[in-house]
Write an enzyme that holds these catalytic residues in place. Structure first.
Site, PDB file in Angstrom:
ATOM      1  N   ARG A 131       0.869  -1.190   0.000  1.00  0.00           N
ATOM      2  CA  ARG A 131       0.000   0.000   0.000  1.00  0.00           C
ATOM      3  C   ARG A 131       0.896   1.228   0.000  1.00  0.00           C
ATOM      4  O   ARG A 131       1.776   1.359   0.848  1.00  0.00           O
ATOM      5  CB  ARG A 131      -0.926   0.037   1.212  1.00  0.00           C
ATOM      6  N   HIS A 158      -7.442   0.708  -6.269  1.00  0.00           N
ATOM      7  CA  HIS A 158      -7.648  -0.032  -5.011  1.00  0.00           C
ATOM      8  C   HIS A 158      -8.415  -1.327  -5.358  1.00  0.00           C
ATOM      9  O   HIS A 158      -9.565  -1.501  -4.975  1.00  0.00           O
ATOM     10  CB  HIS A 158      -8.438   0.847  -4.036  1.00  0.00           C
ATOM     11  N   GLN A 161     -10.373  -3.748  -2.848  1.00  0.00           N
ATOM     12  CA  GLN A 161     -11.617  -3.163  -2.329  1.00  0.00           C
ATOM     13  C   GLN A 161     -12.796  -3.487  -3.256  1.00  0.00           C
ATOM     14  O   GLN A 161     -13.910  -3.758  -2.803  1.00  0.00           O
ATOM     15  CB  GLN A 161     -11.455  -1.646  -2.187  1.00  0.00           C
ATOM     16  N   ASP A 254     -16.950   8.006  -1.433  1.00  0.00           N
ATOM     17  CA  ASP A 254     -15.636   7.881  -0.786  1.00  0.00           C
ATOM     18  C   ASP A 254     -15.262   9.268  -0.265  1.00  0.00           C
ATOM     19  O   ASP A 254     -15.907  10.274  -0.611  1.00  0.00           O
ATOM     20  CB  ASP A 254     -14.616   7.366  -1.831  1.00  0.00           C
ATOM     21  N   CYS A 295     -16.163   2.575   0.941  1.00  0.00           N
ATOM     22  CA  CYS A 295     -14.994   1.741   1.260  1.00  0.00           C
ATOM     23  C   CYS A 295     -14.538   1.931   2.701  1.00  0.00           C
ATOM     24  O   CYS A 295     -13.914   1.046   3.276  1.00  0.00           O
ATOM     25  CB  CYS A 295     -13.859   2.037   0.288  1.00  0.00           C
ATOM     26  N   ARG A 323     -13.912  -7.553   2.954  1.00  0.00           N
ATOM     27  CA  ARG A 323     -12.489  -7.356   2.635  1.00  0.00           C
ATOM     28  C   ARG A 323     -11.687  -8.597   3.040  1.00  0.00           C
ATOM     29  O   ARG A 323     -10.764  -9.002   2.344  1.00  0.00           O
ATOM     30  CB  ARG A 323     -11.917  -6.143   3.394  1.00  0.00           C
TER      31      ARG A 323
HETATM   32  N1  NVA Z   1      -9.721   7.219  -1.740  1.00  0.00           N
HETATM   33  C1  NVA Z   1      -9.360   6.809  -0.397  1.00  0.00           C
HETATM   34  C2  NVA Z   1      -9.662   5.354  -0.200  1.00  0.00           C
HETATM   35  C3  NVA Z   1      -9.402   4.854   1.194  1.00  0.00           C
HETATM   36  C4  NVA Z   1      -9.696   3.397   1.361  1.00  0.00           C
HETATM   37  C5  NVA Z   1      -7.890   7.116  -0.139  1.00  0.00           C
HETATM   38  O1  NVA Z   1      -7.059   6.805  -1.008  1.00  0.00           O
HETATM   39  O2  NVA Z   1      -7.571   7.666   0.909  1.00  0.00           O
HETATM   40  N1   CP Z   2     -11.178   0.583   2.714  1.00  0.00           N
HETATM   41  C1   CP Z   2      -9.891   0.552   3.111  1.00  0.00           C
HETATM   42  O1   CP Z   2      -8.961   0.287   2.338  1.00  0.00           O
HETATM   43  O2   CP Z   2      -9.732   0.797   4.427  1.00  0.00           O
HETATM   44  P1   CP Z   2      -8.325   1.011   5.158  1.00  0.00           P
HETATM   45  O3   CP Z   2      -7.726   2.276   4.639  1.00  0.00           O
HETATM   46  O4   CP Z   2      -8.672   1.069   6.611  1.00  0.00           O
HETATM   47  O5   CP Z   2      -7.448  -0.168   4.828  1.00  0.00           O
END
Ligand code: NVA
Ligand code: CP
Length: 338
Positions: A131, A158, A161, A254, A295, A323
């Site tokens: 990540r 992502h 997800q 989101d 998400c 998830r």
């Molecule tokens: N768009 C958000 C998704 C978090 C799961 C981010 O990248 O912070």
């Molecule tokens: N939805 C998601 O990826 O959550 P986290 O950022 O908590 O992993």
């Protein structure tokens, strides 16, 4: 075949065509999971079916051994609750050993190149979750590690997800193909991009409701439109959220400022206020059974109101649990003993 040789997208499309035509058995061993673009409709369907059977297996208390003897590296350059916990618990559920590598724990990208880190980790681990920020980093890890690499979120995509989101849709509606699915908010972030790709692959009627400045990148839209031609999906863009949600089976939103772009929050709040998912927008679907997905984590009062988030239409915690099962399916099918 020769004319496809220099274009990865066309090679993949040609392979998908062969796979469909000859109903080749699905085998994902050794594959990385970097974007849903790399996976055929049948492969995504397979991962969703496998997720469901792993969910039933866990519910019936059966302990798995699909990852017995396997060690999994979990690299996190951004924070996480769901993704980190899902990879960790899924790995342990199937007898594997997860190792968390936070941004201050390893040298990745600071004192050591991505290429060297990939080659070191690949000699010690059986799979790597990443990540972080750049999609190019997860791609480089996959290129040089020699083991399956899974994208646990980049600025661009992502994909794990989406599997959880689609499993939740399937559990609610019994199908994906033909569903009307509307994403409302920041239409060019990792979630919007990945939902658009996934919808195109699975024959979903997908709409994005966003200000024009936050529509997804043209090149990606064109790629998705091409995929949609093969599956019967449609992809549409609206600046008016009320028009966009008419007839929706599911509404998704989101955060308005993703991780790494916190400095843009004030400008996004001003731009995206009319795109808040509130009870009026849910009513504008004309479908009392329309479900709400996110998400998570959510900023209540911004992209969604507390009442919608807490309503019976909201399936966000089912989605969150999914998830675990979907990430487990990705790991066991690509790096496990099944
Ligand atoms: N768009 C958000 C998704 C978090 C799961 C981010 O990248 O912070
Ligand atoms: N939805 C998601 O990826 O959550 P986290 O950022 O908590 O992993």
């Amino acid at each position: 075949m020769h004319e496809y040789a220099n274009d990865a997208g066309l090679v993949s499309s040609y392979f998908n065509h062969l796979q469909e035509e000859f109903r080749m058995p699905i085998n994902l061993k050794g594959r990385s999971f970097l974007t849903l673009k790399d996976f055929s409709t049948r492969e995504i369907q397979y991962l969703l079916d496998l997720s469901l059977s792993l969910k039933e297996k866990k519910r019936s208390g059966i302990r798995g051994e699909c990852l017995a003897g396997k060690s999994i590296a979990l690299i996190f350059e951004k924070p996480s609750t769901r993704t980190r916990c899902a990879f960790t618990v899924a790995c342990i559920d199937e007898g594997g050993h997860p190792e968390y590598l936070g941004k201050n724990d390893i040298q990745l990208g600071h004192k050591e190149s991505v290429k060297d880190t990939a080659r070191v980790l690949g000699r010690m681990f059986d799979g790597i979750q990443y990540r972080g920020f750049k999609q190019s980093v997860v791609e480089e890890l996959a290129l040089y590690s020699g083991v399956p690499v899974w994208n646990g979120l980049t600025d661009m995509y992502h994909p794990t997800q989406i599997l959880a989101d689609f499993l939740t849709l399937k559990e609610n509606f019994g199908k994906l193909k033909g569903l009307k699915f509307v994403y409302v908010g920041d239409g060019r972030n990792n979630m919007a991009n990945s939902l658009m790709i996934g919808s195109a692959k699975m024959g979903i009627h997908f709409r994005i409701a966003a200000p024009g400045d936050l529509f997804p990148e043209k090149g990606l839209v064109e790629e998705c439109q091409a995929m949609a031609l093969e599956t019967g999906a449609t992809i549409e863009f609206f600046e008016d959220p009320v028009k966009a949600v008419k007839g929706a089976d599911a509404i998704y939103t989101d955060v308005w400022a993703s991780m790494g772009e916190e400095d843009k929050l004030a400008e996004r709040v001003a731009l995206l206020k009319p795109y808040q998912v509130n009870s009026k927008l849910m009513e504008a679907t004309g479908k009392p059974e329309c479900i709400f997905l996110h998400c998570l984590p959510a900023v209540k009062g911004n992209e969604v109101t507390e009442d919608v988030f807490e309503s019976s239409n909201s399936k966000v915690f089912e989605e969150s649990e999914n998830r675990l099962h979907t990430i487990k399916a990705v790991m066991v099918s690509t790096a496990g003993n099944i």
